[in-house]
Design a protein around this motif. Sequence first.
Motif, PDB file in Angstrom:
ATOM      1  N   VAL A 123       3.235   7.859  -3.689  1.00 20.85           N
ATOM      2  CA  VAL A 123       2.948   8.285  -2.317  1.00 20.85           C
ATOM      3  C   VAL A 123       1.539   7.939  -1.878  1.00 20.85           C
ATOM      4  O   VAL A 123       1.231   7.970  -0.689  1.00 20.85           O
ATOM      5  N   TYR A 124       0.674   7.595  -2.826  1.00 17.82           N
ATOM      6  CA  TYR A 124      -0.700   7.288  -2.450  1.00 17.82           C
ATOM      7  C   TYR A 124      -0.868   5.839  -1.995  1.00 17.82           C
ATOM      8  O   TYR A 124      -1.907   5.461  -1.483  1.00 17.82           O
ATOM      9  N   LEU A 125       0.168   5.049  -2.196  1.00 20.91           N
ATOM     10  CA  LEU A 125       0.103   3.657  -1.759  1.00 20.91           C
ATOM     11  C   LEU A 125       0.504   3.539  -0.300  1.00 20.91           C
ATOM     12  O   LEU A 125       1.524   4.070   0.139  1.00 20.91           O
ATOM     13  N   LYS A 126      -0.289   2.809   0.418  1.00 21.38           N
ATOM     14  CA  LYS A 126      -0.114   2.665   1.860  1.00 21.38           C
ATOM     15  C   LYS A 126       1.283   2.205   2.257  1.00 21.38           C
ATOM     16  O   LYS A 126       1.940   2.789   3.112  1.00 21.38           O
ATOM     17  N   MET A 127       1.728   1.140   1.640  1.00 22.95           N
ATOM     18  CA  MET A 127       2.978   0.535   2.053  1.00 22.95           C
ATOM     19  C   MET A 127       4.204   1.157   1.397  1.00 22.95           C
ATOM     20  O   MET A 127       5.322   0.710   1.608  1.00 22.95           O
ATOM     21  N   CYS A 128       4.006   2.175   0.577  1.00 23.66           N
ATOM     22  CA  CYS A 128       5.156   2.750  -0.114  1.00 23.66           C
ATOM     23  C   CYS A 128       6.039   3.540   0.851  1.00 23.66           C
ATOM     24  O   CYS A 128       5.568   4.442   1.540  1.00 23.66           O
ATOM     25  N   PRO A 129       7.321   3.211   0.887  1.00 23.61           N
ATOM     26  CA  PRO A 129       8.240   3.862   1.812  1.00 23.61           C
ATOM     27  C   PRO A 129       8.366   5.359   1.533  1.00 23.61           C
ATOM     28  O   PRO A 129       8.732   6.123   2.416  1.00 23.61           O
ATOM     29  N   GLN A 171       8.913  10.969  -4.060  1.00 33.35           N
ATOM     30  CA  GLN A 171       8.884   9.800  -4.933  1.00 33.35           C
ATOM     31  C   GLN A 171      10.193   9.603  -5.671  1.00 33.35           C
ATOM     32  O   GLN A 171      10.645   8.478  -5.891  1.00 33.35           O
ATOM     33  N   GLN A 172      10.803  10.712  -6.043  1.00 34.93           N
ATOM     34  CA  GLN A 172      12.028  10.622  -6.839  1.00 34.93           C
ATOM     35  C   GLN A 172      13.282  10.379  -6.015  1.00 34.93           C
ATOM     36  O   GLN A 172      14.268   9.849  -6.510  1.00 34.93           O
ATOM     37  N   ASN A 173      13.244  10.829  -4.753  1.00 35.62           N
ATOM     38  CA  ASN A 173      14.471  10.762  -3.963  1.00 35.62           C
ATOM     39  C   ASN A 173      14.461   9.699  -2.881  1.00 35.62           C
ATOM     40  O   ASN A 173      15.375   9.644  -2.056  1.00 35.62           O
ATOM     41  N   TYR A 174      13.426   8.879  -2.896  1.00 38.25           N
ATOM     42  CA  TYR A 174      13.343   7.870  -1.865  1.00 38.25           C
ATOM     43  C   TYR A 174      14.587   6.983  -1.810  1.00 38.25           C
ATOM     44  O   TYR A 174      15.107   6.682  -0.742  1.00 38.25           O
ATOM     45  N   ILE A 181       9.811   4.404  -9.994  1.00 39.82           N
ATOM     46  CA  ILE A 181       9.011   5.486  -9.423  1.00 39.82           C
ATOM     47  C   ILE A 181       7.959   4.925  -8.471  1.00 39.82           C
ATOM     48  O   ILE A 181       7.188   4.034  -8.813  1.00 39.82           O
ATOM     49  N   ARG A 182       7.959   5.469  -7.269  1.00 41.14           N
ATOM     50  CA  ARG A 182       7.028   5.025  -6.252  1.00 41.14           C
ATOM     51  C   ARG A 182       5.790   5.914  -6.253  1.00 41.14           C
ATOM     52  O   ARG A 182       5.795   6.990  -6.836  1.00 41.14           O
TER      53      ARG A 182
END
Lengths: 128, 128
Positions: A5-11, B101-104, A2-3
């Motif tokens: 979205v608040y992280l700068k470098m997160c795709p 976040q889930q579908n990246y 799980i990524r």
Amino acid sequence: MIRDVYLKMCPCRDLLDMVASKWTALVIGDLEDGPKRFGELKRRLEGISQKMLTQTLRTLERDGLITRTVYPSVPLRVEYELTALGRGVTEPLAALRLWAQQNYESVAEARETFDNAEPMGLAPATTR
Amino acid sequence: MIRDVYLKMCPCRDLLDMVASKWTALVIGDLEDGPKRFGELKRRLEGISQKMLTQTLRTLERDGLITRTVYPSVPLRVEYELTALGRGVTEPLAALRLWAQQNYESVAEARETFDNAEPMGLAPATTR
DNA sequence: CCGTATCCTTGGTGATACTG
DNA sequence: CAGTATCACCAAGGATACGG
């Protein structure tokens, strides 16, 4: 994984920017009820330029949210359709459009109030 | 009166553009669990410039989605908080962030496929 | 009909520095 | 700590014309 979205470098933030961009919500919304041709979309999305429509559709296709099918008839015929992935964003985007339509008046009021309250230190006849 | 976001001149389209703009979803999302100070927001939204944060907050305040409260302590203290109107968009925006976040990974895959399929007519050593 | 290519303008955005 | 001001830049976006 799980990524965030608040992280700068997160795709995944780029992805958020994409779905939250100017025309995406409208294009996807218009594809909700079945495949559409290029011209149909163009006509429905009042004010969109051919360039922007093409660009938006390309991006959506590349990201796997829609498919593009060419029927080599004469004249040419191209249809766009939501994929399963694309149908996954349909609901939140519809909610967003609906919210905009239903709350426009409240926002307009708020703006007026804000704009009238602002000029507190406004001099009677100064240049700027 | 219900407006139509698909109409060019409809003011509610501007509203849609606003909530669907780059930082709005993140700012509103961060205000979901209570009031936040300027600095807190700045730190959380990695990569946002001071200018863009100020600008985004102003717009949201003007549109009545958040309130701005100044506590004249030393040093200065300013808090931003969602209004009832603002809490109305919270849900769709959260859904959008979650989807991103889930579908990246699916999107990343789709991109790779698309980019590998594209260079069909690629000449061996052409310029461009 | 659908799309690409090109030119050109505007404004969004960041970097930096300064004020209350 | 919060915010404004200024500058400088690149890229988004429109208009137009042409091509498959």
